[in-house]
Scaffold this motif. Structure first.
Motif, mmCIF file in Angstrom:
data_model
loop_
_atom_site.group_PDB
_atom_site.id
_atom_site.type_symbol
_atom_site.label_atom_id
_atom_site.label_comp_id
_atom_site.label_asym_id
_atom_site.label_seq_id
_atom_site.Cartn_x
_atom_site.Cartn_y
_atom_site.Cartn_z
ATOM 1 N N VAL A 290 0.855 -1.185 0.000
ATOM 2 C CA VAL A 290 0.000 0.000 0.000
ATOM 3 C C VAL A 290 0.891 1.234 0.000
ATOM 4 C CG1 VAL A 290 -1.941 -1.136 1.112
ATOM 5 C CG2 VAL A 290 -0.231 -0.024 2.527
ATOM 6 N N LEU A 291 0.630 2.146 -0.927
ATOM 7 C CA LEU A 291 1.381 3.399 -1.053
ATOM 8 C C LEU A 291 0.362 4.510 -1.319
ATOM 9 C CD1 LEU A 291 4.047 1.622 -3.137
ATOM 10 C CD2 LEU A 291 4.568 2.781 -0.986
ATOM 11 N N PRO A 292 -0.396 4.874 -0.270
ATOM 12 C CA PRO A 292 -1.579 5.728 -0.455
ATOM 13 C C PRO A 292 -1.297 7.227 -0.395
ATOM 14 C CG PRO A 292 -1.496 4.960 1.802
ATOM 15 C CD PRO A 292 -0.275 4.390 1.116
ATOM 16 N N SER A 293 -0.272 7.674 -1.095
ATOM 17 C CA SER A 293 0.111 9.086 -1.028
ATOM 18 C C SER A 293 -0.986 10.006 -1.553
ATOM 19 C CB SER A 293 1.386 9.330 -1.832
ATOM 20 O OG SER A 293 2.496 8.707 -1.239
ATOM 21 N N ARG A 294 -1.115 11.137 -0.875
ATOM 22 C CA ARG A 294 -1.994 12.196 -1.367
ATOM 23 C C ARG A 294 -1.232 13.165 -2.263
ATOM 24 N NH1 ARG A 294 -4.074 11.220 3.891
ATOM 25 N NH2 ARG A 294 -2.770 12.762 4.924
ATOM 26 N N PHE A 295 0.095 13.203 -2.098
ATOM 27 C CA PHE A 295 0.924 14.050 -2.961
ATOM 28 C C PHE A 295 2.168 13.279 -3.368
ATOM 29 C CE2 PHE A 295 4.617 16.900 -3.377
ATOM 30 C CZ PHE A 295 4.210 17.635 -4.480
ATOM 31 N N GLY A 309 6.035 -6.776 -9.241
ATOM 32 C CA GLY A 309 5.050 -7.833 -9.382
ATOM 33 C C GLY A 309 4.169 -8.053 -8.179
ATOM 34 N N VAL A 310 4.221 -7.175 -7.189
ATOM 35 C CA VAL A 310 3.345 -7.317 -6.033
ATOM 36 C C VAL A 310 2.092 -6.468 -6.261
ATOM 37 C CG1 VAL A 310 4.427 -5.425 -4.737
ATOM 38 C CG2 VAL A 310 3.216 -7.217 -3.510
ATOM 39 N N ALA A 311 0.934 -7.002 -5.904
ATOM 40 C CA ALA A 311 -0.309 -6.241 -6.029
ATOM 41 C C ALA A 311 -0.207 -4.981 -5.182
ATOM 42 C CB ALA A 311 -1.489 -7.093 -5.572
ATOM 43 N N THR A 312 -0.548 -3.838 -5.771
ATOM 44 C CA THR A 312 -0.295 -2.552 -5.126
ATOM 45 C C THR A 312 -1.555 -1.700 -5.097
ATOM 46 O OG1 THR A 312 2.007 -2.602 -5.898
ATOM 47 C CG2 THR A 312 1.129 -0.466 -5.197
ATOM 48 N N ILE A 313 -1.779 -1.075 -3.939
ATOM 49 C CA ILE A 313 -2.851 -0.095 -3.788
ATOM 50 C C ILE A 313 -2.198 1.276 -3.648
ATOM 51 C CG2 ILE A 313 -4.841 0.656 -2.435
ATOM 52 C CD1 ILE A 313 -5.044 -2.203 -1.341
ATOM 53 N N VAL A 314 -2.547 2.196 -4.527
ATOM 54 C CA VAL A 314 -1.992 3.544 -4.476
ATOM 55 C C VAL A 314 -3.055 4.510 -3.969
ATOM 56 C CG1 VAL A 314 -0.388 3.062 -6.360
ATOM 57 C CG2 VAL A 314 -2.619 4.089 -6.870
ATOM 58 N N GLY A 315 -2.615 5.733 -3.674
ATOM 59 C CA GLY A 315 -3.525 6.784 -3.250
ATOM 60 C C GLY A 315 -3.887 7.690 -4.411
ATOM 61 N N PRO A 316 -4.481 8.846 -4.116
ATOM 62 C CA PRO A 316 -4.960 9.736 -5.177
ATOM 63 C C PRO A 316 -3.910 10.682 -5.741
ATOM 64 C CG PRO A 316 -5.622 10.584 -3.042
ATOM 65 C CD PRO A 316 -4.922 9.280 -2.774
ATOM 66 N N ARG A 321 -0.223 9.143 -12.172
ATOM 67 C CA ARG A 321 -0.852 9.008 -13.492
ATOM 68 C C ARG A 321 0.146 8.648 -14.588
ATOM 69 N NH1 ARG A 321 -3.845 14.818 -13.020
ATOM 70 N NH2 ARG A 321 -5.214 14.344 -11.241
ATOM 71 N N GLU A 322 1.427 8.879 -14.341
ATOM 72 C CA GLU A 322 2.433 8.576 -15.357
ATOM 73 C C GLU A 322 2.479 7.087 -15.682
ATOM 74 O OE1 GLU A 322 4.425 10.852 -17.046
ATOM 75 O OE2 GLU A 322 3.101 12.322 -16.092
ATOM 76 N N PHE A 323 2.110 6.234 -14.718
ATOM 77 C CA PHE A 323 2.254 4.791 -14.940
ATOM 78 C C PHE A 323 1.110 3.961 -14.359
ATOM 79 C CE2 PHE A 323 4.615 6.215 -11.222
ATOM 80 C CZ PHE A 323 4.066 5.437 -10.215
ATOM 81 N N ALA A 324 0.332 4.511 -13.438
ATOM 82 C CA ALA A 324 -0.717 3.737 -12.770
ATOM 83 C C ALA A 324 -2.021 3.774 -13.564
ATOM 84 C CB ALA A 324 -0.949 4.272 -11.360
ATOM 85 N N LEU A 325 -2.602 2.607 -13.768
ATOM 86 C CA LEU A 325 -3.904 2.480 -14.420
ATOM 87 C C LEU A 325 -4.833 1.770 -13.437
ATOM 88 C CD1 LEU A 325 -2.674 1.297 -17.941
ATOM 89 C CD2 LEU A 325 -3.424 3.605 -17.304
#
Length: 397
Positions: A290-295, A309-316, A321-325
């Protein structure tokens, strides 16, 4: 300023660490070698964040191509590095009038921009600045009152001429919004960072420790409060839940105190700063990250996590946006409750975790340092081809 600083004047922490693994670089040498001066406040073993790893990998790439590289820093470096690291101030004092090649001065810490300007003007060389962050954007996202002096400094750098690389389109857009910066054709490029360690074998059979992994700086904008909100619910539902939170920062002692206060010493481990080999071990066995950064100006840790290769949860954070879909190669949480729900969902759906991991791992082919290095090398040649070696317009300084 808690959580934000330009590196000069704020010594980064020494670590044994994040440069144990080296990416593969092309063996083909360039026929047009350049002399590159890289100015940075972070150089191994002194790292604070992604900037030091970025400069280290770039220096290695440029050397592999046959360029002459000088890394200039206010701080000492490890004597085992394959490239020379010199004191920035001493280099300026003993400045050679002609270094012998076409030269580019490349600043990687805005706090060192004045010294970069001195070097570029003295050498009649172009000045290139990579923006790894933007103070004006940071203070807005962490809801602080901006310091006028720092805002004026950023405005001055942007108005002084030269060339600029932005680590994300988001960061360039923020500069345009806050400072009415007008991007000039042939003077601005968007180039992110590269992955700093090899792809982890996500098919490893031993999985499940930790259930949740975080690695990065321990600062409020990184979403640490969301993680602790999620942990409260996750641990209450499963007393065997395990989390590892790696990194240092202004919240480190607060985090350790909270772990003890909540009685989570058997559930949450906060080891501080770790090296590549230990991080690789966690990434190869963790259920999810989990890497839930706001900035985030870019979000290198999220890129590394996904590409491993690890399942990842990102923040807003917009830099992702450069790489996360979201929904394809990661999940994206918009608040603390959503983060907790997503963790629970992925822990109970291993097939979905594997799917996200496989898709995230595909990023490793696009964001490797050979491709990133080639893009930056191309910028050097484009700048030099213009013949515009006046680094700054002194009337605007």
């Amino acid at each position: 300023m808690t959580g934000f600083h330009y590196g000069y004047g704020y010594p980064p922490q020494a670590t044994s660490a994040r440069w144990e693994w080296l990416p593969r670089y092309p063996s083909r040498k360039t026929t047009h070698p350049l002399e590159i001066l890289l100015l940075t406040s972070e150089v191994p073993p002194y790292f604070r964040g992604g900037l030091g790893r970025h400069v280290d990998r770039l220096a290695r790439y440029l050397m592999s191509r046959g360029h002459l590289v000088h890394v200039l820093s206010p701080y000492p470096a490890d004597d085992r590095l394959p490239y020379p690291v010199s004191s920035l101030d001493l280099f300026i004092e003993s400045l050679p009038l002609n270094l012998g090649h076409q030269t580019v001065v490349h600043v990687h810490d805005i706090g060192l921009w004045p010294q970069g300007s001195i070097l570029a003007n003295a050498l009649h060389s172009p000045l290139l600045t990579t923006w790894h962050t933007l103070y004006a954007s940071w203070v807005q996202h962490v809801s602080l009152i901006p310091e006028a002096q720092t805002m004026d400094f950023e405005r001055m750098v942007l108005g002084a001429g030269g060339y600029h690389i932005w680590v994300s389109q988001f960061l360039l857009s923020e500069a345009q919004a806050f400072y009415q910066y007008h991007s000039a054709s042939g003077h601005d490029w968007v180039i992110g960072s590269g992955i700093s360690f090899p792809q982890v074998d996500f098919s490893a059979e031993v999985k499940g420790f930790p259930d949740l992994l975080y690695f990065g700086r321990l600062e409020v904008e990184k979403g640490i409060d969301w993680i602790f909100h999620a942990l409260s619910g996750l641990i209450s539902r499963n007393r065997h839940f395990q989390a590892v939170l790696c990194g240092t920062g202004s919240m480190q002692e607060q985090i350790r105190s909270l772990i003890h206060m909540e009685g989570w010493t058997n559930n949450v481990y906060a080891p501080g700063l770790i090296g590549d080999s230990e991080l690789a071990r966690y990434l190869s066995t963790a259920s999810l990250a989990v890497l839930p950064s706001r900035f985030e100006p870019f979000g290198l840790t999220a890129l590394e996590s996904m590409a491993s290769g690890v399942a990842t949860i990102v923040g807003p954070a917009a830099g992702y946006r450069e790489f996360a879909l979201p929904g394809l190669n990661c999940l994206q949480a918009t608040d603390a409750t959503a983060l907790m729900d997503m963790v629970q969902y992925l822990l109970s759906h291993p097939d979905r975790r594997r799917e996200l991991g496989h898709r995230g791992a595909q990023l490793s082919s696009e964001w490797n340092w050979t491709k990133i290095g080639q893009k930056i090398e191309d910028v050097y040649h484009r700048i030099l081809a213009t013949g515009d070696f006046v680094a700054t317009r002194e009337d605007k300084l």
